[in-house]
Design a protein around this motif. Structure first.
Motif, PDB file in Angstrom:
ATOM      1  N   LEU A  31       0.829  -1.208   0.000  1.00  8.28           N
ATOM      2  CA  LEU A  31       0.000   0.000   0.000  1.00  8.28           C
ATOM      3  C   LEU A  31       0.864   1.259   0.000  1.00  8.28           C
ATOM      4  O   LEU A  31       0.548   2.235  -0.686  1.00  8.28           O
ATOM      5  CB  LEU A  31      -0.927   0.001   1.234  1.00  8.28           C
ATOM      6  N   LYS A  32       1.958   1.223   0.757  1.00  6.69           N
ATOM      7  CA  LYS A  32       2.865   2.371   0.774  1.00  6.69           C
ATOM      8  C   LYS A  32       3.457   2.618  -0.612  1.00  6.69           C
ATOM      9  O   LYS A  32       3.590   3.767  -1.054  1.00  6.69           O
ATOM     10  CB  LYS A  32       3.985   2.151   1.788  1.00  6.69           C
ATOM     11  N   ALA A  33       3.798   1.522  -1.304  1.00  9.26           N
ATOM     12  CA  ALA A  33       4.352   1.663  -2.657  1.00  9.26           C
ATOM     13  C   ALA A  33       3.332   2.264  -3.622  1.00  9.26           C
ATOM     14  O   ALA A  33       3.700   2.884  -4.626  1.00  9.26           O
ATOM     15  CB  ALA A  33       4.821   0.305  -3.169  1.00  9.26           C
ATOM     16  N   GLY A  34       2.047   2.101  -3.322  1.00 11.54           N
ATOM     17  CA  GLY A  34       0.989   2.662  -4.172  1.00 11.54           C
ATOM     18  C   GLY A  34       0.579   4.057  -3.787  1.00 11.54           C
ATOM     19  O   GLY A  34      -0.426   4.572  -4.314  1.00 11.54           O
ATOM     20  N   GLY A  35       1.307   4.684  -2.851  1.00 10.99           N
ATOM     21  CA  GLY A  35       1.013   6.061  -2.483  1.00 10.99           C
ATOM     22  C   GLY A  35       0.112   6.216  -1.281  1.00 10.99           C
ATOM     23  O   GLY A  35      -0.349   7.325  -0.993  1.00 10.99           O
ATOM     24  N   ILE A  36      -0.146   5.121  -0.556  1.00 11.58           N
ATOM     25  CA  ILE A  36      -0.974   5.192   0.638  1.00 11.58           C
ATOM     26  C   ILE A  36      -0.077   5.452   1.845  1.00 11.58           C
ATOM     27  O   ILE A  36       0.942   4.776   2.027  1.00 11.58           O
ATOM     28  CB  ILE A  36      -1.775   3.888   0.846  1.00 11.58           C
ATOM     29  N   VAL A  37      -0.467   6.424   2.659  1.00 12.80           N
ATOM     30  CA  VAL A  37       0.289   6.753   3.865  1.00 12.80           C
ATOM     31  C   VAL A  37      -0.513   6.263   5.071  1.00 12.80           C
ATOM     32  O   VAL A  37      -1.526   6.879   5.443  1.00 12.80           O
ATOM     33  CB  VAL A  37       0.524   8.273   3.975  1.00 12.80           C
ATOM     34  N   PRO A  38      -0.102   5.135   5.692  1.00  6.83           N
ATOM     35  CA  PRO A  38      -0.864   4.606   6.835  1.00  6.83           C
ATOM     36  C   PRO A  38      -0.881   5.591   8.002  1.00  6.83           C
ATOM     37  O   PRO A  38       0.144   6.205   8.329  1.00  6.83           O
ATOM     38  CB  PRO A  38      -0.110   3.329   7.195  1.00  6.83           C
ATOM     39  N   GLN A  39      -2.055   5.756   8.600  1.00  6.75           N
ATOM     40  CA  GLN A  39      -2.231   6.622   9.755  1.00  6.75           C
ATOM     41  C   GLN A  39      -2.560   5.767  10.976  1.00  6.75           C
ATOM     42  O   GLN A  39      -2.967   4.610  10.855  1.00  6.75           O
ATOM     43  CB  GLN A  39      -3.356   7.623   9.491  1.00  6.75           C
ATOM     44  N   PRO A  40      -2.382   6.321  12.165  1.00  8.09           N
ATOM     45  CA  PRO A  40      -2.699   5.551  13.383  1.00  8.09           C
ATOM     46  C   PRO A  40      -4.151   5.086  13.383  1.00  8.09           C
ATOM     47  O   PRO A  40      -5.036   5.729  12.820  1.00  8.09           O
ATOM     48  CB  PRO A  40      -2.418   6.550  14.507  1.00  8.09           C
ATOM     49  N   ALA A  41      -4.379   3.973  14.034  1.00  2.00           N
ATOM     50  CA  ALA A  41      -5.725   3.408  14.103  1.00  2.00           C
ATOM     51  C   ALA A  41      -6.650   4.331  14.883  1.00  2.00           C
ATOM     52  O   ALA A  41      -6.213   5.074  15.775  1.00  2.00           O
ATOM     53  CB  ALA A  41      -5.677   2.029  14.753  1.00  2.00           C
ATOM     54  N   VAL A  42      -7.915   4.306  14.528  1.00  2.00           N
ATOM     55  CA  VAL A  42      -8.932   5.092  15.238  1.00  2.00           C
ATOM     56  C   VAL A  42      -9.789   4.141  16.063  1.00  2.00           C
ATOM     57  O   VAL A  42      -9.991   2.980  15.694  1.00  2.00           O
ATOM     58  CB  VAL A  42      -9.812   5.883  14.243  1.00  2.00           C
ATOM     59  N   ALA A  43     -10.286   4.640  17.174  1.00  2.00           N
ATOM     60  CA  ALA A  43     -11.044   3.785  18.092  1.00  2.00           C
ATOM     61  C   ALA A  43     -12.360   3.326  17.484  1.00  2.00           C
ATOM     62  O   ALA A  43     -12.746   2.165  17.629  1.00  2.00           O
ATOM     63  CB  ALA A  43     -11.283   4.533  19.404  1.00  2.00           C
ATOM     64  N   ASP A  44     -13.043   4.216  16.807  1.00  2.90           N
ATOM     65  CA  ASP A  44     -14.346   3.893  16.216  1.00  2.90           C
ATOM     66  C   ASP A  44     -14.317   4.268  14.740  1.00  2.90           C
ATOM     67  O   ASP A  44     -14.650   5.402  14.365  1.00  2.90           O
ATOM     68  CB  ASP A  44     -15.466   4.647  16.941  1.00  2.90           C
ATOM     69  N   PRO A  45     -13.900   3.336  13.852  1.00  4.62           N
ATOM     70  CA  PRO A  45     -13.761   3.680  12.429  1.00  4.62           C
ATOM     71  C   PRO A  45     -15.075   4.065  11.769  1.00  4.62           C
ATOM     72  O   PRO A  45     -15.122   4.950  10.920  1.00  4.62           O
ATOM     73  CB  PRO A  45     -13.168   2.410  11.819  1.00  4.62           C
TER      74      PRO A  45
END
Length: 401
Positions: A83-97
């Motif tokens: 996903l990072k290679a595809g331009g996605i920047v992972p963000q910290p998890a959220v408690a209630d998505p």
């Protein structure tokens, strides 16, 4: 000599009324603003600005790094790297998505199941959830982008599993779908410019609206219709003179609008979306031809509706409801998509709408469709003008109270 001057004498009353109304309304700042500024110039400018903003937002979300909250990233490090290679920047998890998506704190959230690693080692299907809200228009591009990355990663890993077992990856794809899109760069522009026909008709309407009100309800309120009707000029000539003045302002408004689109339209970056549109002189002339009977029809309808009002303000109220009429074809085509039939070109407003969309697509307009469009609208304009002439013959029109 008398025979040669007879047609001129017959037209003298019509020309006198026409020139009088044009000259007087050229001094009216409100009429000039609505006919030559508000509709024909402001409308193209706002339309192009909105289109540019929409295109830039789509391109930003399609090309720039996309921040996506990721839940359970520790369970699938290889997937996260893809996903990072595809331009996605992972963000910290959220408690209630789910709540974060509903509040629009994030366009989407990815959640990787805790059993991902165990199922992966066993060669079983693993689950990755894409949590989003389809009612949010801005989320379409990010969701599609992330979904394609996940599908690509899935196909790659599936192919590697088959190779590891000595099988060809083609075994898992018994049917290959070949998509052959027949849309051209110009025909795709309809998706973004499908409101152009409505904008052109709206420009015509606004261009003649205040003039139509002033020449009927306005003069009725000022009690200037009665002395005008006292002149030895047939009522139908008086009406035609006023109608021609309204048409002149409406046509001028449309010409200015077409010129503005021709200039401002060049600043729309349609090529970034694989689209192409030609709003040059050829397009403008054909649109003007299509709209000529519509100019007369709308002017006649405006005069008819305004003739029922006893004051300027009352006429404005009536015509504000009539302004919704040009919107009907656009709503029909958006809510009830259907294949255009030949007879539809003979329906006023709908025929112009379909004809202009054909021009935007670059398909051109067949002589038969053009004839039906012009003929159907011209007939409606003739009927509306005839009905308004009957109102002009009534003595009640000159009475303000």
């Amino acid at each position: 000599m008398n025979a040669a001057t007879q047609p001129l004498r017959r037209a003298r009353g019509f020309l006198t009324v026409f020139l009088k109304e044009v000259r007087e309304n050229l001094r009216d700042r409100r009429t000039l603003t609505s006919a030559f500024l508000t509709g024909p110039l402001l409308t193209p400018l706002l339309f192009v600005m909105l289109v540019n903003i929409s295109i830039n937002q789509q391109l930003d979300k399609a090309d720039k790094p996309l921040a996506v909250p990721l839940i359970g990233a520790q369970y699938a490090p290889n997937l996260v790297d893809a996903l990072k290679a595809g331009g996605i920047v992972p963000q910290p998890a959220v408690a209630d998505p789910e709540e974060a998506v509903r509040r629009q704190d994030a366009d989407l959230v990815l959640r990787i199941a805790p059993g991902y690693a165990k199922a992966w080692r066993k060669g079983e299907p693993v689950q990755v959830e894409v949590i989003y809200d389809s009612s949010q228009r801005g989320a379409d591009t990010p969701v599609e982008r992330v979904t394609k990355l996940l599908e690509t990663y899935s196909r790659q890993q599936g192919a590697m599993r088959l190779v590891a077992r000595g099988l060809s990856p083609a075994v898992a794809v018994p049917v290959q779908v070949a998509k052959r899109d027949q849309a051209t760069a110009q025909s795709r522009a309809v998706l973004m410019f499908n409101m152009l026909p409505y904008l052109f008709v709206l420009t015509i309407f606004i261009g003649g609206m205040y003039l139509a009100i002033d020449l009927t309800a306005g003069e009725r309120e000022r009690q200037s219709l009665e002395p005008l009707f006292a002149n030895p000029v047939p009522r139908w000539k008086i009406f035609l003179g006023k109608l021609a003045a309204i048409c002149a302002f409406s046509a001028a408004s449309l010409v200015i609008c077409l010129l503005a689109f021709g200039v401002i339209g060049g600043f729309v970056p349609t090529e970034k979306l694989g689209m192409e549109i030609d709003l040059g002189p050829g397009f403008a002339l054909r649109v003007l031809l299509l709209q000529l009977p519509m100019i007369v029809l709308l002017a006649a309808l405006q005069s008819m509706v305004a003739a029922f009002a006893k004051s300027y303000r009352e006429a404005q109220t009536y015509l504000s409801f009539l302004m919704m009429l040009p919107l009907l074809p656009s709503i029909m085509l958006m809510m009830l998509p259907f294949k255009p039939q030949g007879w539809m070109y003979a329906v006023p407003l709908l025929g112009q709408h379909l004809g202009i969309l054909d021009l935007v697509r670059g398909n051109g307009l067949s002589p038969q469709s053009l004839a039906m469009c012009l003929g159907g609208t011209a007939l409606a304009a003739l009927l509306a003008a005839g009905a308004t002439v009957q109102l002009y013959r009534s003595e009640r029109l000159a009475i303000s109270a």
